[in-house]
Design an enzyme around this catalytic site. Structure first.
Site, PDB file in Angstrom:
ATOM      1  N   CYS A   1     -41.533  18.811 -63.421  1.00 30.50           N
ATOM      2  CA  CYS A   1     -42.405  18.386 -62.319  1.00 30.50           C
ATOM      3  C   CYS A   1     -42.744  16.902 -62.403  1.00 30.50           C
ATOM      4  O   CYS A   1     -42.870  16.224 -61.388  1.00 30.50           O
ATOM      5  CB  CYS A   1     -43.676  19.220 -62.278  1.00 30.50           C
ATOM      6  SG  CYS A   1     -44.822  18.910 -63.637  1.00 30.50           S
TER       7      CYS A   1
ATOM      8  N   HIS B   1     -49.816  20.025 -63.942  1.00 32.01           N
ATOM      9  CA  HIS B   1     -48.691  19.994 -63.010  1.00 32.01           C
ATOM     10  C   HIS B   1     -48.788  18.715 -62.188  1.00 32.01           C
ATOM     11  O   HIS B   1     -49.877  18.248 -61.862  1.00 32.01           O
ATOM     12  CB  HIS B   1     -48.760  21.229 -62.107  1.00 32.01           C
ATOM     13  CG  HIS B   1     -47.644  21.328 -61.119  1.00 32.01           C
ATOM     14  ND1 HIS B   1     -46.316  21.439 -61.495  1.00 32.01           N
ATOM     15  CD2 HIS B   1     -47.649  21.335 -59.759  1.00 32.01           C
ATOM     16  CE1 HIS B   1     -45.555  21.528 -60.418  1.00 32.01           C
ATOM     17  NE2 HIS B   1     -46.344  21.456 -59.351  1.00 32.01           N
TER      18      HIS B   1
END
Length: 376
Positions: free
Chosen positions: A68, A315
């Site tokens: 990510c 994230h």
């Protein structure tokens, strides 16, 4: 500083392709082998032409091996079209493709600009980073990976002129002045930064206040004293940074991660930031006497790197502005959706939401004295 959730890397286009083929077949009730009607053929080509005009303005990136962080940076680099334009001029025939980061970056940026609905294939870029010690399946800090990519460009491009042209996109020239408080001797050091690392307070902040704080003079005493060549000893000093020149792309890092007694924690405090701002509105003391860009200081935000979670687990996603439509888009790995400035503002700071970590501003064209069209 983060981990990520892994997704199934199956090709999402297969189901869509079957749906498309099935729905483009003629709606015929008879089972004869008679030739297709000329009217159906005309309708068929009309529908294909309409599909060709569909706008897949941004391609997502599948999440491989906790990627990510890299996915988010690729979306911001793709929105930095000046970078792709320079890489496109690079004749990279003699490099080892599998190990060369700028070569793989050039390839993936070109694929991300294709008008296709499925995610861009970037496994070769991830493997190339892994060969250059940015490991797969590991947590990474977006700011550190960003600087690593810029460093690989400088070290691995065999065209020094183009490599320096890329560096100059981000280059902030500064002048550091250190004044001894014992003898008033002033030492001056010229250097450059590739981003502004802004300290934030554990309360409410504004981007303007953070920038002002960065350029304020501060006194250094005790263990922070600097060596004075004239006094030949460490003495109390006053230190300040002044701007010498501003870049085309202004990268700002909000220093949300702080080490306290050996433990790293994240600050989710609010930092408001504008969609446009003008450096010329800052106090004159911010600028060096060599600064000559007073009429060329207006910037517009075009990308935001967002972090969810805490210092050890989280994230990354990104908000980016499209080059042609000027609309905001939200990229969360393979999922890309149209967004708005109001959504971007929600990243200014909240414990239960994603918070802006890196801000990318682009200098407005010199001939454009009006505020740019800010749609979305």
């Amino acid at each position: 500083m983060l981990t990520d959730r892994t997704q199934n890397p199956a090709d999402p286009t297969k189901t869509a392709d079957r749906f498309l083929v099935r729905n483009l077949e003629p709606n015929r009730t008879d089972k004869s082998s008679a030739p297709m009607s000329v009217f159906w053929i005309a309708e068929h080509f009309l529908r294909l032409s309409l599909l060709g005009r569909r706008e897949f303005e941004m391609r997502g990136l599948l999440n491989y091996y906790l990627s990510c962080c890299v996915n988010t940076l690729l979306q911001t680099l793709n929105a930095t079209w000046e970078l792709a334009d320079i890489l496109e001029k690079w004749k990279s025939a003699g490099v080892r493709a599998e190990d060369n980061v700028p070569f793989q970056l050039k390839r993936i940026l070109k694929m991300m600009q294709e008008d296709l609905p499925h995610p861009a294939p970037h496994m070769d870029f991830l493997r190339c980073l892994d060969r250059n010690r940015i490991r797969l399946s590991m947590q990474h800090d977006a700011d550190e990976v960003f600087f690593s990519i810029l460093d690989f460009i400088q070290r691995q491009m065999d065209d020094r002129t183009l490599a320096l042209e890329i560096q100059n996109l981000y280059k902030i020239s500064v002048e550091t002045q250190v004044q001894c408080l014992e003898c008033n001797n002033v030492q001056t050091l010229n250097s450059h930064l590739l981003s502004l690392p802004l300290h934030i307070k554990e309360d409410r902040n504004s981007l303007k206040d953070c920038v002002i704080s960065f350029f304020e003079q501060q006194e250094l005493r005790g263990i922070d004293c600097c060596f004075c060549a004239q006094c030949e000893a460490k003495t109390p000093t006053k230190q300040g940074v002044k701007l010498c020149s501003l870049p085309q792309i202004l990268c700002i890092q909000l220093k949300r991660f702080r080490n306290i007694r050996g433990l790293t924690r994240k600050l989710n405090c609010r930092v408001t930031f504008p969609e446009t701002f003008n450096f010329s509105e800052f106090q004159r003391e911010t600028f060096s006497s060599h600064f000559t860009q007073q009429n060329d200081c207006r910037y517009t935000l075009y990308a935001v790197v967002v972090h969810y979670g805490d210092a050890m687990c989280g994230h990354y996603t990104a908000y980016v502005r499209h080059r042609v439509s000027n609309r905001w888009y939200y990229a969360d790995d393979s999922r890309v959706s149209q967004s708005s400035w109001e959504d971007v503002q929600k990243t200014e700071g909240h414990h239960y939401r994603g918070t802006a970590y890196m801000l990318m501003y682009r200098k407005d064209p010199k001939e454009d004295n009006q505020q740019p069209d800010l749609s979305g």
